[in-house]
Design a protein around this motif. Structure first.
Motif, mmCIF file in Angstrom:
data_model
loop_
_atom_site.group_PDB
_atom_site.id
_atom_site.type_symbol
_atom_site.label_atom_id
_atom_site.label_comp_id
_atom_site.label_asym_id
_atom_site.label_seq_id
_atom_site.Cartn_x
_atom_site.Cartn_y
_atom_site.Cartn_z
ATOM 1 N N SER A 230 0.824 -1.200 0.000
ATOM 2 C CA SER A 230 0.000 0.000 0.000
ATOM 3 C C SER A 230 0.863 1.256 0.000
ATOM 4 C CB SER A 230 -0.929 0.001 1.211
ATOM 5 O OG SER A 230 -1.604 1.232 1.339
ATOM 6 N N GLU A 231 1.965 1.263 0.776
ATOM 7 C CA GLU A 231 2.859 2.421 0.823
ATOM 8 C C GLU A 231 3.480 2.700 -0.539
ATOM 9 O OE1 GLU A 231 3.913 4.663 3.314
ATOM 10 O OE2 GLU A 231 2.085 3.931 4.259
ATOM 11 N N LEU A 232 3.856 1.627 -1.239
ATOM 12 C CA LEU A 232 4.541 1.804 -2.519
ATOM 13 C C LEU A 232 3.578 2.077 -3.663
ATOM 14 C CD1 LEU A 232 7.254 -1.019 -2.320
ATOM 15 C CD2 LEU A 232 7.582 1.440 -1.980
ATOM 16 N N PHE A 233 2.497 1.294 -3.735
ATOM 17 C CA PHE A 233 1.620 1.339 -4.908
ATOM 18 C C PHE A 233 0.311 2.095 -4.671
ATOM 19 C CE2 PHE A 233 3.653 -3.032 -5.674
ATOM 20 C CZ PHE A 233 4.791 -2.443 -6.193
ATOM 21 N N GLY A 234 0.002 2.373 -3.411
ATOM 22 C CA GLY A 234 -1.238 3.063 -3.104
ATOM 23 C C GLY A 234 -2.395 2.104 -2.881
ATOM 24 N N HIS A 235 -3.552 2.649 -2.545
ATOM 25 C CA HIS A 235 -4.754 1.824 -2.343
ATOM 26 C C HIS A 235 -5.979 2.677 -2.627
ATOM 27 C CE1 HIS A 235 -4.054 3.635 1.734
ATOM 28 N NE2 HIS A 235 -5.325 3.975 1.552
ATOM 29 N N VAL A 284 1.923 0.903 -11.900
ATOM 30 C CA VAL A 284 1.582 0.291 -10.613
ATOM 31 C C VAL A 284 0.075 0.129 -10.527
ATOM 32 C CG1 VAL A 284 3.600 1.161 -9.381
ATOM 33 C CG2 VAL A 284 1.535 2.558 -9.478
ATOM 34 N N ARG A 285 -0.336 -0.870 -9.758
ATOM 35 C CA ARG A 285 -1.767 -1.104 -9.519
ATOM 36 C C ARG A 285 -2.015 -0.956 -8.036
ATOM 37 N NH1 ARG A 285 -4.409 -6.439 -11.855
ATOM 38 N NH2 ARG A 285 -3.999 -5.247 -13.767
ATOM 39 N N ALA A 286 -2.816 0.022 -7.677
ATOM 40 C CA ALA A 286 -3.118 0.266 -6.269
ATOM 41 C C ALA A 286 -3.869 -0.924 -5.677
ATOM 42 C CB ALA A 286 -3.951 1.541 -6.130
ATOM 43 N N VAL A 287 -3.683 -1.156 -4.385
ATOM 44 C CA VAL A 287 -4.366 -2.241 -3.693
ATOM 45 C C VAL A 287 -5.874 -2.013 -3.778
ATOM 46 C CG1 VAL A 287 -4.705 -3.410 -1.488
ATOM 47 C CG2 VAL A 287 -2.424 -2.562 -2.109
ATOM 48 N N GLY A 288 -6.590 -3.045 -4.241
ATOM 49 C CA GLY A 288 -8.050 -2.950 -4.362
ATOM 50 C C GLY A 288 -8.532 -2.349 -5.657
ATOM 51 N N SER A 289 -7.599 -2.006 -6.586
ATOM 52 C CA SER A 289 -7.988 -1.370 -7.841
ATOM 53 C C SER A 289 -7.735 -2.305 -9.015
ATOM 54 C CB SER A 289 -7.187 -0.082 -8.043
ATOM 55 O OG SER A 289 -7.435 0.474 -9.327
ATOM 56 N N ASN A 290 -8.522 -2.114 -10.097
ATOM 57 C CA ASN A 290 -8.306 -2.855 -11.340
ATOM 58 C C ASN A 290 -7.573 -2.008 -12.386
ATOM 59 O OD1 ASN A 290 -9.685 -5.171 -10.421
ATOM 60 N ND2 ASN A 290 -11.677 -4.225 -10.916
ATOM 61 N N GLN A 291 -7.257 -0.774 -12.011
ATOM 62 C CA GLN A 291 -6.613 0.155 -12.935
ATOM 63 C C GLN A 291 -5.100 0.214 -12.679
ATOM 64 O OE1 GLN A 291 -8.305 2.302 -15.199
ATOM 65 N NE2 GLN A 291 -10.258 1.295 -14.772
#
Length: 470
Positions: A230-235, A284-291
């Motif tokens: 989450s810190e690296l890729f976001g959420h 990158v793909r944020a946690v919980g995202s399909n984008q």
């Protein structure tokens, strides 16, 4: 041109306020009129300047290659070559050298041509010696100000990045690597023991890169595995219990900047696979995202582990190792940096004294000897801590042995030789002998009779040398 055409100024006080690159400013005059050269020499020498003149552009260029001058004075028309061409070549060779062009044609066209060629200023013929001297003095002040600004910039860089600065061979190599790769987008792996200043090297790369974005850093060993992705890729909001809002992550937040992944060797294998994909795809793909979100950040990593050994033990992915290790910068341990330790000690002393408001400026010789002899297992970080402690305890205007921690104060060097190739770091024979005697005594458990046999001394000689060492 006749000498009568030159107007001489009234006698003035030869003292002046100028700044120059040297203690006595050196002026080079290039003019194919020898009378003009001799006259300029006479007038400028009367103001305390060291004047040299040459009658051709080629001779002037050769003189510039051989010697450092403060100002170049050039006639715009000379046999064989235009003074403007000489001006361009001189500025190309020495961008910091003010060039004054002398022209017999007081037209704006020639003045503009001189400035475009890189000249600092111009004077018109017939020459007024007073005007020439004033122009030279302005040029010297300009040169002095330029030199001072350059010195201040170097000082600012030194204050911000103390561990990147040093005269040792090892640090010159690091500085050379930084200058060569800073403006590229190449992935860099910084290696070195804990406390050697790996993050400072990463910051130096960023500051010299020209990237407009931020420098962001994360210690991979300090963030739990469940939060690292989450810190690296976001959420996105709702991706997990505490995800109350959407966050972009460090890869995206470092857009057009630098992302520094410290202690990458501590990253779990599951995260290594995700990191590798992000580096390959530049998305990158944020946690919980399909984008997937593209990013434009330079990736710099660091470790105090032997990653090749980690790869062999299957604790670090081989494909990720080659992805992050395009260029490797090895930051040397402080004990391998020779006299750099004293430069850094003085830097940390000055900074700590300024913060505390104490008038402490010097390091006693006995303290310097202990600092040089100590191994500094904690490297730059330990040295900084030591000097801050010393300043806090200091009772005088300098650091004494009593201000040092006991382990440093009582330390005696056991390393006989140094692996440095810098002559300034090589010990004297007396120092080598003392270190070897102490090493032998340690190896035989303090048995002086046995130590004397190993050393090839009789016992009396050994005792005498031990007394001298105390």
């Amino acid at each position: 041109m006749s000498l009568a055409a030159v107007k001489m100024p009234q006698a003035e006080d030869p003292r002046r306020e100028t700044s120059s690159a040297t203690a006595t400013p050196k002026i080079l005059v290039a003019d194919d009129d020898q009378d003009m050269c001799e006259l300029a020499e006479s007038g400028l020498k009367g103001r305390g300047y060291d004047v040299t003149w040459r009658l051709s552009p080629q001779e002037a260029l050769e003189r510039l290659d051989a010697e450092d001058f403060s100002v170049l004075l050039v006639d715009i028309h000379m046999n064989g070559q235009s003074g403007l061409d000489l001006c361009k070549q001189a500025v190309s060779k020495r961008p910091d050298l003010p060039v004054i062009v002398m022209t017999g044609f007081g037209t704006m066209e020639h003045a503009i041509g001189a400035i475009r060629a890189g000249a600092y200023d111009f004077v018109t013929k017939p020459i007024s010696m007073e005007a020439l001297i004033l122009t030279v003095e302005r040029a010297l002040r300009h040169r002095g100000m330029t030199d001072e600004l350059r010195r201040l910039r170097r000082r600012v860089e030194t204050e911000q990045l103390p561990s990147v600065v040093g005269a040792s061979d090892a640090m010159r190599h690091v500085a050379d690597l930084i200058s060569r790769i800073a403006e590229t987008d190449t992935s860099v792996l910084i290696t070195g023991e804990s406390g050697t200043g790996k993050e400072l090297v990463a910051r130096a790369l960023h500051s010299r890169s020209g990237r407009k974005g931020p420098f962001l850093a994360i210690n991979c060993a300090a963030v739990p595995e469940t939060l690292l992705e989450s810190e690296l890729f976001g959420h996105v909001r709702g991706a997990f219990t505490d995800a109350r809002s959407t966050r972009s992550g460090l890869f995206v937040e470092a857009n057009q900047g630098t992302l520094f992944l410290d202690e990458i060797g501590e990253m779990p294998l599951s995260m290594q696979a995700k990191l590798l994909r992000a580096l390959q795809e530049r998305k990158v793909r944020a946690v919980g995202s399909n984008q997937e979100t593209p990013f434009d950040a330079r990736i710099v990593t660091a470790t105090n582990r032997d990653l090749e050994a980690e790869v062999a033990e299957k604790r670090f992915r081989e494909d990720l190792y080659y992805r992050v290790n395009v260029v490797r910068v090895d930051v040397p341990a402080l004990r391998k940096r020779g006299n750099d330790v004293l430069e850094l000690a003085q830097f940390f002393l000055d900074r700590a004294a300024k913060r505390s408001g104490k008038e402490i400026r010097r390091i006693d010789r006995s303290v310097a000897e202990r600092i040089m002899a100590y191994d500094w297992p904690g490297n730059v970080r330990e040295l900084e801590n030591c000097m801050e402690r010393a300043v806090a305890l200091a009772r005088f205007d300098g650091i004494t042995l009593d201000d040092l921690p006991a382990k440093i104060r009582e330390h005696r060097a056991t390393e006989v030789f140094t692996d440095s190739s810098d002559p300034r770091d090589l010990p004297s024979m007396d120092v080598v002998e003392e270190r070897y005697i102490r090493k032998v005594l340690g190896a035989v458990g303090g048995n002086k009779t046995l130590a004397a046999k190993v050393l090839g001394f009789d016992r009396r000689t050994l005792y005498r040398k031990l007394n001298q060492m105390q």
